[in-house]
Scaffold this active site. Structure first.
Site, short mmCIF file in Angstrom:
data_model
loop_
_atom_site.label_atom_id
_atom_site.label_comp_id
_atom_site.label_asym_id
_atom_site.label_seq_id
_atom_site.Cartn_x
_atom_site.Cartn_y
_atom_site.Cartn_z
N ARG A 172 0.85 -1.19 0.00
CA ARG A 172 0.00 0.00 0.00
C ARG A 172 0.89 1.24 0.00
O ARG A 172 1.68 1.43 0.93
CB ARG A 172 -0.91 -0.01 1.23
CG ARG A 172 -1.74 1.22 1.35
CD ARG A 172 -2.69 1.24 2.54
NE ARG A 172 -3.31 2.54 2.55
CZ ARG A 172 -3.41 3.33 3.61
NH1 ARG A 172 -2.98 2.94 4.79
NH2 ARG A 172 -3.96 4.52 3.52
N HIS A 200 -3.05 11.01 0.86
CA HIS A 200 -2.48 10.79 2.19
C HIS A 200 -1.87 12.13 2.64
O HIS A 200 -0.66 12.24 2.84
CB HIS A 200 -1.46 9.66 2.15
CG HIS A 200 -1.17 9.03 3.49
ND1 HIS A 200 -1.35 7.69 3.76
CD2 HIS A 200 -0.71 9.57 4.64
CE1 HIS A 200 -0.99 7.43 5.01
NE2 HIS A 200 -0.60 8.55 5.56
N GLU A 206 -7.44 8.48 6.47
CA GLU A 206 -7.71 9.11 7.77
C GLU A 206 -8.26 10.53 7.64
O GLU A 206 -7.61 11.51 8.06
CB GLU A 206 -6.45 9.09 8.64
CG GLU A 206 -5.97 7.68 8.93
CD GLU A 206 -4.70 7.64 9.78
OE1 GLU A 206 -4.15 8.70 10.11
OE2 GLU A 206 -4.25 6.53 10.12
N ASN A 253 -7.28 1.65 10.15
CA ASN A 253 -5.95 1.95 10.68
C ASN A 253 -6.06 1.88 12.20
O ASN A 253 -6.73 2.71 12.83
CB ASN A 253 -5.49 3.35 10.25
CG ASN A 253 -5.27 3.44 8.75
OD1 ASN A 253 -5.39 2.45 8.03
ND2 ASN A 253 -4.94 4.62 8.28
N TYR A 301 -4.11 1.53 15.97
CA TYR A 301 -2.87 1.61 16.75
C TYR A 301 -3.09 1.38 18.23
O TYR A 301 -2.24 0.78 18.90
CB TYR A 301 -2.19 2.97 16.53
CG TYR A 301 -1.64 3.11 15.13
CD1 TYR A 301 -0.39 2.65 14.82
CD2 TYR A 301 -2.42 3.64 14.11
CE1 TYR A 301 0.12 2.73 13.52
CE2 TYR A 301 -1.94 3.73 12.81
CZ TYR A 301 -0.67 3.26 12.52
OH TYR A 301 -0.18 3.33 11.24
N GLU A 324 -3.49 -0.21 8.20
CA GLU A 324 -2.29 0.18 8.97
C GLU A 324 -2.37 -0.43 10.36
O GLU A 324 -3.43 -0.40 11.00
CB GLU A 324 -2.20 1.70 9.15
CG GLU A 324 -1.89 2.48 7.91
CD GLU A 324 -1.76 3.99 8.17
OE1 GLU A 324 -1.48 4.39 9.33
OE2 GLU A 324 -1.96 4.74 7.21
O1 IFM Z 1 2.54 7.70 10.02
C1 IFM Z 1 1.15 7.73 10.21
C2 IFM Z 1 0.43 7.54 8.90
O2 IFM Z 1 0.81 8.50 7.96
C3 IFM Z 1 -1.06 7.65 9.11
N1 IFM Z 1 -1.50 6.78 10.17
C4 IFM Z 1 -0.78 6.80 11.41
C5 IFM Z 1 0.71 6.65 11.16
C6 IFM Z 1 1.48 6.69 12.49
O3 IFM Z 1 1.25 7.91 13.14
#
Ligand code: IFM
Length: 458
Positions: A78, A122, A167, A292, A294, A352
């Site tokens: 990606r 992006h 995002e 995405n 985290y 992500e």
């Molecule tokens: O690096 C970023 C990415 O560009 C978008 N999502 C979160 C990642 C980590 O902060």
């Protein structure tokens, strides 16, 4: 799927990057500057004054990087297209040199059997469009759809997966409300309008794709389950507001055709009365949702912090990444199950997932990053747990392939499977890259608790 196989046949194993974070040479080959080029060159905006001028020099080293991907065994990669490389003014004349760069990248991927997933936006809006109002301009969805059409016509014969916007919440909130990302605005009234235009941009690009494209198109959203810090009514209410603000703001209109009602009270007078016809256009646009993930959000009521009046806190004993984000793999399972329940089991890709840690320098050609290995292992197992509960999850993309430019944080927050030395561009795959290769080769089994390792492969 056999009982021993935690991931379905055809599951895509990938890694992700974005243009401004890795390419470098943002003005090469006739490209126009982006808002990130401007922002990074404005003193005080990025840590240590770092910029994406060189980044990972992927613009020149993409063939080396594709070779690294092939060595990892990636099914898919990606990447994002820098709008200003293709349309230096953001609209109008196409810059063939810019388009050719992505065509060469796509061809190199396909030669290695790696399926491209291309993100159209992006965060690097052409500066020329920003000077016309950027995402605040009601014409911005049309600009985006026209740009998307250029890419669909040029590359859809070779690109099986498209992502419109990465995002949109981050663009709207961190770019226009909190100001830590480009363009660095802090304006409550701008934020909902930017968000709405990003959604319309997505929908118009999808509409264009329906007549031009033959594959799949979706959006990538940042999601995090919100948990109250205490059972107090105030914390519960704050948690619900934060859930609407982060998780439902963009997906409810796309899947249910309406905004969460909490947003009108969060934004107050700044919340516009959006036309019903716009909401009809948004509904059901896209073939899949990119997730995405985290961390989770642990929420405390914060009456003195408008507009949300909710603060994210860290539990005292939590393991945190270098970004200060809690390592919370169960939250990934929860997020995927929530998507299944709320939005009628849509096709999903984890577009992500990964973690920044302060890695040591290479020793004898190796970089040991056991915390990233543990992070990946636990989150891939969390994805498998969701699949076992019938979530339609079709792929997993690690963020990121390379250590890169982490926006306002600059280069010292390292998310890569591959270490990149910013001084000489040396690439060294980390232990996490070796682990991920084993995950891919075993089709996910190597991340499962009962996996019997065959020893450290290379
Ligand atoms: O690096 C970023 C990415 O560009 C978008 N999502 C979160 C990642 C980590 O902060």
């Amino acid at each position: 799927m056999s009982p021993a196989a935690p991931f379905p046949a055809g599951f895509l194993w990938g890694a992700a990057t974005s243009a401004y974070q890795i390419e470098g040479f943002p003005l090469a080959g006739g490209a126009g500057p982006s808002i990130w080029h401007r922002f990074a060159h404005t003193p005080g905006r990025v840590a240590r004054g770092e910029t994406g001028d060189l980044a990972c020099d992927h613009y020149h080293r993409y063939l080396d990087d594709v070779a690294i991907m092939a060595d990892l065994g990636l099914d898919s990669y990606r990447f994002s297209v820098a709008w200003g490389r293709v349309l230096p003014e953001g609209r109008g004349a196409v810059n063939q040199q810019g388009l050719d760069f992505y065509a060469r990248l796509v061809d190199a991927l396909l030669e290695r059997g790696i399926r491209p997933m291309a993100t159209l936006y992006h965060w690097d809006l052409p500066a020329a469009l920003h000077d016309r109002g950027g995402w605040l301009n009601p014409d911005s969805p049309r600009w985006f759809a026209d740009y998307a059409e250029v890419l669909f016509r040029a590359l859809d014969d070779r690109v099986p997966f498209w992502i419109t916007v990465n995002e949109p919440w981050v663009v709207a909130v961190l770019g226009y409300l909190e100001g830590q990302l480009a363009p660095g605005h802090r304006d409550l009234f701008e934020t909902p309008r930017v968000a709405h235009h990003l959604l319309l941009a997505h929908a118009q690009a999808v509409a264009a794709y329906r007549s031009l494209g033959r594959h799949q198109i979706g959006i990538a959203v940042n999601l995090e389950p919100q948990h109250p810090e205490s059972p107090s009514a105030a914390d519960l209410e704050a948690t619900n507001r934060r859930d609407a603000f982060i998780n439902r703001w963009f997906l409810d209109p796309l899947r249910l055709g309406r905004y969460p009602e909490e947003l009108a009270s969060i934004f107050g007078l700044a919340w516009p009365d959006f036309p019903e016809t716009d909401l009809e256009r948004l509904r059901d646009s896209g073939d899949f949702i990119g997730v995405n993930y985290y961390a989770r959000g642990l929420v405390r009521a914060a009456p003195d912090a408008p507009p949300l009046c909710a603060a994210r806190v860290s539990p005292p004993d939590a393991e945190l990444t270098a970004m200060g984000w809690e390592v919370y793999p169960r939250g990934l399972t929860q997020t995927l199950l929530w998507l299944k329940e709320r939005y009628a089991n849509p096709p999903l890709y984890i577009t992500e997932n990964g973690a920044a840690f302060a890695d040591p320098p290479p020793r004898a050609g190796r970089v040991e990053d056991p915390r990233r290995v543990a992070y990946l292992r636990s989150h891939i197992a969390a994805a498998a747990a969701a699949i076992a509960q019938d979530v339609d999850l079709r792929g997993y993309f690690a963020w990121s392939l390379l250590d890169n430019f982490e926006w306002a944080e600059g280069y010292d927050k390292r998310f890569g499977l591959v270490q990149v030395d910013p001084r000489d561009q040396t690439r060294v795959p980390k232990a996490s890259a070796r682990f991920y290769r084993e995950v891919i080769a075993s089709r996910g089994a190597a991340a499962m608790p009962d996996w019997a390792p065959r020893g450290d492969a290379r």
